[in-house]
Every structure is written in C-alpha cells, then in structure tokens.
Motif scaffolding. Sequence first.
Motif, PDB file in Angstrom:
ATOM      1  N   VAL A   1       0.584  -1.256  -0.150  1.00 46.20           N
ATOM      2  CA  VAL A   1      -0.099  -0.093   0.012  1.00 46.20           C
ATOM      3  C   VAL A   1       1.022   1.389   0.040  1.00 46.20           C
ATOM      4  N   TYR A   2       0.445   2.311  -0.776  1.00 50.16           N
ATOM      5  CA  TYR A   2       1.297   3.320  -0.754  1.00 50.16           C
ATOM      6  C   TYR A   2       0.128   4.648  -0.343  1.00 50.16           C
ATOM      7  N   GLY A   3       0.503   5.339   0.574  1.00 49.32           N
ATOM      8  CA  GLY A   3      -0.356   6.441   1.177  1.00 49.32           C
ATOM      9  C   GLY A   3       0.485   7.676   1.130  1.00 49.32           C
TER      10      GLY A   3
ATOM     11  N   SER B   1       7.900  10.155   7.137  1.00 49.19           N
ATOM     12  CA  SER B   1       7.643   9.015   6.130  1.00 49.19           C
ATOM     13  C   SER B   1       7.804   7.645   6.964  1.00 49.19           C
TER      14      SER B   1
ATOM     15  N   LEU C   1       6.945   3.433   7.196  1.00 50.37           N
ATOM     16  CA  LEU C   1       6.997   1.866   6.708  1.00 50.37           C
ATOM     17  C   LEU C   1       6.115   1.062   7.777  1.00 50.37           C
TER      18      LEU C   1
ATOM     19  N   GLN D   1       2.554  -4.767   3.420  1.00 49.31           N
ATOM     20  CA  GLN D   1       3.476  -3.649   3.491  1.00 49.31           C
ATOM     21  C   GLN D   1       2.974  -2.541   3.080  1.00 49.31           C
TER      22      GLN D   1
ATOM     23  N   ILE E   1       3.676   1.664   2.668  1.00 55.10           N
ATOM     24  CA  ILE E   1       4.774   2.918   2.897  1.00 55.10           C
ATOM     25  C   ILE E   1       3.819   4.170   2.896  1.00 55.10           C
ATOM     26  N   SER E   2       4.187   5.123   3.372  1.00 51.96           N
ATOM     27  CA  SER E   2       3.215   6.345   3.552  1.00 51.96           C
ATOM     28  C   SER E   2       4.440   7.806   3.731  1.00 51.96           C
ATOM     29  N   THR E   3       3.931   8.695   3.208  1.00 54.29           N
ATOM     30  CA  THR E   3       4.531  10.219   3.274  1.00 54.29           C
ATOM     31  C   THR E   3       3.562  10.978   3.603  1.00 54.29           C
TER      32      THR E   3
ATOM     33  N   TYR F   1       8.330   8.963  -4.152  1.00 53.82           N
ATOM     34  CA  TYR F   1       7.786   7.574  -4.020  1.00 53.82           C
ATOM     35  C   TYR F   1       8.040   6.627  -5.268  1.00 53.82           C
TER      36      TYR F   1
ATOM     37  N   SER G   1       9.954  -3.254   1.119  1.00 56.65           N
ATOM     38  CA  SER G   1       9.303  -1.851   1.248  1.00 56.65           C
ATOM     39  C   SER G   1      10.750  -1.265   1.880  1.00 56.65           C
TER      40      SER G   1
ATOM     41  N   LEU H   1      12.618   2.755   3.149  1.00 60.90           N
ATOM     42  CA  LEU H   1      12.286   4.098   3.642  1.00 60.90           C
ATOM     43  C   LEU H   1      13.678   4.603   3.715  1.00 60.90           C
TER      44      LEU H   1
ATOM     45  N   GLN I   1      13.098  12.321   1.908  1.00 55.38           N
ATOM     46  CA  GLN I   1      12.702  11.039   2.123  1.00 55.38           C
ATOM     47  C   GLN I   1      11.977  10.431   1.139  1.00 55.38           C
TER      48      GLN I   1
ATOM     49  N   ILE J   1      10.294   6.672  -0.123  1.00 57.80           N
ATOM     50  CA  ILE J   1       9.897   5.321   0.151  1.00 57.80           C
ATOM     51  C   ILE J   1       9.716   4.579  -0.920  1.00 57.80           C
TER      52      ILE J   1
END
Lengths: 357, 357
Positions: free
Chosen positions: A169-171, A242, A244, A252, A254-256, B170, B242, B244, B252, B254
């Motif tokens: 997943v990417y957010g 950011s 993880l 998994q 990852i998010s920024t 990303y 994944s 970071l 940053q 990800i």
Amino acid sequence: MIDWIDSYEDRTWQTTDDGTVRYALIGLGWWTIDVALPAIESSDLGEVTVLVSSSTEKASRLAEENDVQEGISYDEFHDGAASDEYDAVYIGTPNAYHLEYAETAAELDKAILCEKPMEATVDRAESLVETCESADVPLMIAYRMHTDPAVQRARELIADGFIGEPVSVYGHNSQPLLEMIPDPDQWRLDPDLSGYGTSVMDLGIYSINTTRFLLRRDPVSVQSQMVSNHEAFDDVPDERSSSLFVFEDDVQMISTSSQHAHEDTHLKITGTEGQIDLRPAFHGECSLHLSRGDVSVTIDHESFDAEREMEEEFDYFADRLLGDAEIYPDGRHGLQDMRIIEAVHESAERGEPVDIE
Amino acid sequence: MIDWIDSYEDRTWQTTDDGTVRYALIGLGWWTIDVALPAIESSDLGEVTVLVSSSTEKASRLAEENDVQEGISYDEFHDGAASDEYDAVYIGTPNAYHLEYAETAAELDKAILCEKPMEATVDRAESLVETCESADVPLMIAYRMHTDPAVQRARELIADGFIGEPVSVYGHNSQPLLEMIPDPDQWRLDPDLSGYGTSVMDLGIYSINTTRFLLRRDPVSVQSQMVSNHEAFDDVPDERSSSLFVFEDDVQMISTSSQHAHEDTHLKITGTEGQIDLRPAFHGECSLHLSRGDVSVTIDHESFDAEREMEEEFDYFADRLLGDAEIYPDGRHGLQDMRIIEAVHESAERGEPVDIE
C-alpha cells in the motif's frame, strides 16, 4: 456494470430513514462553519440547533449568520446551557480540547461525534473512550472516508478478491499549510494543542485509517523518519514524515506526509492480481482507478466533494443513533489510530522499528 | 512551449555523430535478442558483429537468425576468439556472471556495457570496477532510464526549480514474475546467480537509481522490510520489499517492489512547489505528469518503448567511446547502487536502520 454504476452512491450501511438528530457544534473554525454545518443542513437525519464557541457574542453572531437557533459560549456549554435543544455534539476544536467537551457531553447524556485524531495523546484518548463507556453515550470518530462511495466500493472490491491478495500500500497526503493558513502560530504547529506533531496527526492519519478500513487489517509494526527544517515547524518534529508499516498478513504499507509541500492525496493498494488507486484520495472528489490484468477503469465522481462526504458521515452517525446498528469507527477504533501514531513518533525518535500493541 | 515539445527527444548529451562501435553481445536471453539487438541495429553508432552464448551451436544459430556475422561460445570468448571483430561487449547474463566476462573483455582491451545490477555482491562489483580501472577500459552500467527523454526532461525541470525544494519521493516497481517466466527455477530466484535477492536487485534498483539521477543526491540511510511467502521464493528473502530512505538534504524516499504482484511502475517526486510523476515509469512509454500550483500537464510519449530507450542508451555509450565526454553511469556509480542494495538487505535482516557509506 449499469447496476454497479447506478448503485455507486448507495448507502449500504443505512438502517433507517426516520427521525432527526439535533446537533450542537463545538469549535467554530472554517471546517465546522463552511463544511460541517451546511453538510448537516443538507443531510436527511440531522439539524444544527446550537453553536458553541469561545464567547457568547461570537457564537450568537455565527448562529444568526447561519440561521441556527442559539449560540452559547464554552463556559455556558459546560454549565449545561441549551442542553434540551440538542441530542448530540460535534467536536471540531483543536485536538487537545476534545476530552473536556466530551466529558461534559457525556455528563449531559449526549451522543458524541468527535473529529480525528480523537485527542492529543493516547492517555487522553483512553480517558475519552472510558468517559463515554462509563456514561454509556455513543461515541463516533469522524472518519469521513468510511462513508465516501469510492472508498466503500473499493472496500467491497477488495473483499470480493478484485486485487487478489493485498501485497503493498502507498499512502500520501501533503499540503502547503502555511499558504492555506498563513499564521505560524496556528494550533496545528503547537504540540500543546495538536499532540504528538502535525503531519502524521493531521494528514498521515488519513492514509493509515483508510488502509485499516479498506484492508480490514491493522498495522503490527512501524519504522519512521521525521524532520522539521522550516522555522514555523520548530516546535513539532514532523514538517515531513515517512513511515513503513507491516500490517497483518505481511502486507507492507509505505506512507509520506508533509505540511509544507505541494498538495497531493493518494492511496494505492497493489495486490497479486490487480490494483486500486484512489487519487485524489482524501479531499473529496475521490477518483477510483481499477486495474486487473490488462484492463484499467477510472470512475470519476466529482460532485462528491468534502461537504457531501460530511453529509454522508453525519447521516451515518444519525442512522446509528436512531437505528440499531453499531458504530464502526467508535472510540476503540479511533484509539487504535492514536496508538499507531504514537508508535510512528516513537520509532522516529528512537531510530528503530516499534511494535504496535 | 512549442520549442519545448519539439525538443522533447533531443539528445542533450550528444557530442559526436561519427563512427561505429562493433558489439559482442554476451548472454542471449530474451532481453538481449528481442530488445538489445534490434536497438543496436536501429542505433546511429552501433552494430552487432558477434553473439556469445553457452555453445557454439546456439550462438551460431542465433547469429544466423539475426543476420549477425559470427556466433561463439563462452569458452571461445574467453580464449579471445573473434576479438578483432568487436570493439565493445554488452554483458546481459545473470548477475553473478558479469565479473568473469568483464575480466576477459578487459584483458582483450574491449569497452564494457554491463547490465544492472552490476554484479551479485558488493565485493564482486568492486572487483569488476578495479579490473576495468587497472586495464583502463571504459565501463558503463546499463541504466536505460538516464537516456529516456521523460527522465531527462524531468531532471532538467527539477534542476530549474519546477518542484521547489524536493520533499519526498515514491518509487514502485512490481510485476508477476512467475506469469512472465513460468519457471520456479529461473535465475532471478536463485541467490547464487542473482545475488542478495530478487525484488530489490531486479526492480527496486530502478526506483533507487532513477531517484539518484533525478535529484543529483544519494541516500544516506535506509530502513527496510522484506518477506517471501510463495514457495517459488523460498531461496530469496524479498518476494516483496519496502524501504524508507533518507537522501542528502533530508529528502525522504519510500519504495515498494514485488516480483509477485500486479504490474505497475511509478516514480513520484513531491516538492515544496510542485510535483513530477512518471507513470508508467520503468517499462518504456514513460509518461510525464507535471503539477505546479493549480496547473497539471501530462506528456505522453508512447512511441518511446523499451527498445527505443535501449537505442538511446547504446548511442550514449558509443558517443562516450567515440567522443571525449565522460560516462555518467560508470562503474563507481553502479557500485554505489550495489552498496545501497546491500544496506537495504542488511536493514531488513537486522531490523534496524543502516547507514549507507
């Protein structure tokens, strides 16, 4: 396909269309006045009867301007003023004030719809949940994505196996806060009012909570990084952040997030067989992009702005009060996000992965 | 704007249009035969004169089928066969074989274009670099994104301040490897041939290297997670991964990669003032999406497939051999990616952040 499109906006959660919930709105910032108030007025099951603000004057003026019955001060609210005129409160104040209004609302036996994040810290969020449970008053946390049609249809598609097994997943949620609210002393940059910080509490929470909702899974650990470089962000650790996450079943994420960047909101779920992309994701007008095999489908739904999302949210809350069904994003659900956010900050501070209880 | 569109494909790196580089292609998998070989044949400055494979029979048969002068075996190559007929080698074998062909090529005083990742481990990659430096033969690592017009224009825009200061990146690269190559015993799943693993070595490297190229910055630390659940991935740690990264200047990044997921390639750079989105990013036909303020622009360039990218790459390499300019993605540049990938694996294994030297 015709059926699917025609039922796109269907409220699969609806159990009743009978009755009215009368609201007192607490904390009259632009979101409450410009978005929440008209959303309730447009909704089927709600009406605004009381506005609560720092002074009787301000509350009364805004009540008059917006055709609301009565405006009272925070002190008057705590004293029980006008308490016959509303059934529920909507708490839209800075995070660190949620608890005190919830305590009074619980004493007055009023249902509570509380903005997210539910408080400034895990301890205070726990007190809020316990207060409501002891008083036996309904508590819902205002996750408006749960009732957005794009998110609801995405959740059903994932449950039906559209993407196969979820893999990653990417957010992302970023905005130029100082351009939107040109005040370096605003509450979102003051940890006494906002809590752990700003970009995760205010923005990252959308990616985290919507993923929990879509995947029906919770994160079990997190690693993160945060930094504040701009002077307006001196008091908070996370001008940008950011993370993880590992969710249940090894998914998994990852998010920024950033409060000082070009605006963009995006949530993308990749599975073994397909992908679901919500972009824009969190500011209304949510577009749903579906891919599976070689086929891609985009569903635009531009009429559904943030106010329509709030209208759905208020009707969902009213439906839960007037009917029999349980509140999904209840206090325990919101408390889990507070634990997750605390772990995100702890990981960044300690420079190591943190397990989430 | 007309000028910009008309010069979109311009080779700003070009220094000469005179001369021909004659190639021996080593390792005749589908990529070499179906993509690299026709790319060289279409290029301005290259021609294929020798094919090198496991047996003289296979090499000769493929040479005949593809109108190439001569086919020789790996053993014959090491013995110096046909060495008057080529000026440079293209090494497209499994990762762990790159070094031995580079050693022979260096002895024979041939220039080397070596596929990425440049070897199976940092130690072997170091030997490869040192071998070429001692023999004073040119070495380039085959990062075809560097000569893709979308990536080149994105890099110029970033340098010109289009996105303001870079905030976050990303990167995503996923594919269903077992559907593409339905063989559980393939070399990409064998650590003796692939090196540290599969999803970072084969896919994540695109996100990492293209970000280094676009931002002109390197990562200084990484935290990561990997898991292999499907039985075909038993011998490698990273069916999905994944990471970071923290880059220089607190940017940053990800990144997610998977060899067992729906195909998607995506690179998105968010800055304080704007955003650049490459999607698809890494499989040719790279689309460039630009946002700044309220304006969004999409540049599609579908004719530019993976073969056209390779054609640009081979002409860039030939230009560096025939002209005076230096190779940007040289051995030291590729070696840094190996150190980064080793750190990604080390972080996942140790469960903590790892600094990148």
